[in-house]
Design a protein around this motif. Sequence first.
Motif, PDB file in Angstrom:
ATOM      1  N   ASP A  66       0.808  -1.220   0.000  1.00 14.79           N
ATOM      2  CA  ASP A  66       0.000   0.000   0.000  1.00 14.79           C
ATOM      3  C   ASP A  66       0.846   1.278   0.000  1.00 14.79           C
ATOM      4  O   ASP A  66       0.296   2.387   0.007  1.00 14.79           O
ATOM      5  CB  ASP A  66      -0.926   0.024   1.231  1.00 14.79           C
ATOM      6  CG  ASP A  66      -2.092  -0.948   1.081  1.00 14.79           C
ATOM      7  OD1 ASP A  66      -2.556  -1.142  -0.054  1.00 14.79           O
ATOM      8  OD2 ASP A  66      -2.528  -1.519   2.101  1.00 14.79           O
ATOM      9  N   ASP A  68       3.134   4.348  -1.286  1.00 16.15           N
ATOM     10  CA  ASP A  68       3.207   5.109  -2.542  1.00 16.15           C
ATOM     11  C   ASP A  68       4.492   4.800  -3.289  1.00 16.15           C
ATOM     12  O   ASP A  68       4.523   4.780  -4.522  1.00 16.15           O
ATOM     13  CB  ASP A  68       3.130   6.609  -2.252  1.00 16.15           C
ATOM     14  CG  ASP A  68       1.769   7.015  -1.714  1.00 16.15           C
ATOM     15  OD1 ASP A  68       0.760   6.679  -2.352  1.00 16.15           O
ATOM     16  OD2 ASP A  68       1.717   7.645  -0.644  1.00 16.15           O
ATOM     17  N   LYS A  93       0.780  -1.109  -6.721  1.00 14.75           N
ATOM     18  CA  LYS A  93       0.760   0.303  -6.372  1.00 14.75           C
ATOM     19  C   LYS A  93       2.131   0.988  -6.276  1.00 14.75           C
ATOM     20  O   LYS A  93       2.335   2.048  -6.880  1.00 14.75           O
ATOM     21  CB  LYS A  93       0.005   0.511  -5.061  1.00 14.75           C
ATOM     22  CG  LYS A  93      -0.083   1.984  -4.659  1.00 14.75           C
ATOM     23  CD  LYS A  93      -0.860   2.184  -3.363  1.00 14.75           C
ATOM     24  CE  LYS A  93      -0.917   3.652  -2.978  1.00 14.75           C
ATOM     25  NZ  LYS A  93      -1.645   3.897  -1.726  1.00 14.75           N
TER      26      LYS A  93
END
Length: 216
Positions: A66, A68, A93
């Motif tokens: 999760d 960035d 992601k």
Amino acid sequence: MKRTFTVIGLGAFGSTVARELARLGNDVLGIDLDPEHVNAIADDITQAVVADARNEDTLRDLGVHDSDAVVVAIGEDLEANILVTLTVKNMPKPEVWAKALNHNHHRILHKLGADHIVHPEHEMGLRLAHAMMYPEVLDYISLGHDLFTVEVRASEKLVGQTIAALGLDGRGVQMLMVKHQREILTPPANDYIFRVGDQLVMVGTLDNLRNLSPYL
């Protein structure tokens, strides 16, 4: 805007990146196999964990998928660096920043699809060499294709001269900005007269900037 980062490998390079990301107000997870590295940074970032990042299940349990962006800063174990890069790259992601140990390692990381590949020791060596050769240069950024943006401290011989007197157009260099204390001129007019303490931001090829250096 606050973002979420994971730094895997908390040696000198990784810990520096992690601390600075946290100082800038982001959530930072640090992972390393060495408890000493983890304990040294635990108070400076959001979370520091002793874990084996080669295990994909461990990374997912920690929420790495999760993030960035993930920085793979493992610097000694080439196999671990490659395996972790591959594992994280397969997560949909995170943007992947990977540390390369040498040219061949760079090629492997590129094949794996790492979004950014860094050579901190090599790049620091280049910066040191440039700083020693051109002490008037405060900072520089490579834009690729031999094009650089440089920030230069104006010397005493520039004070009282205008930008036009440098003949930048004929030298293949463009003046982007002049900073004087809190005053910023962007772009500055050709009739601007240089003052003590000016900092100049210019763009051009490395050769053209070098040729201009004696006049600054």
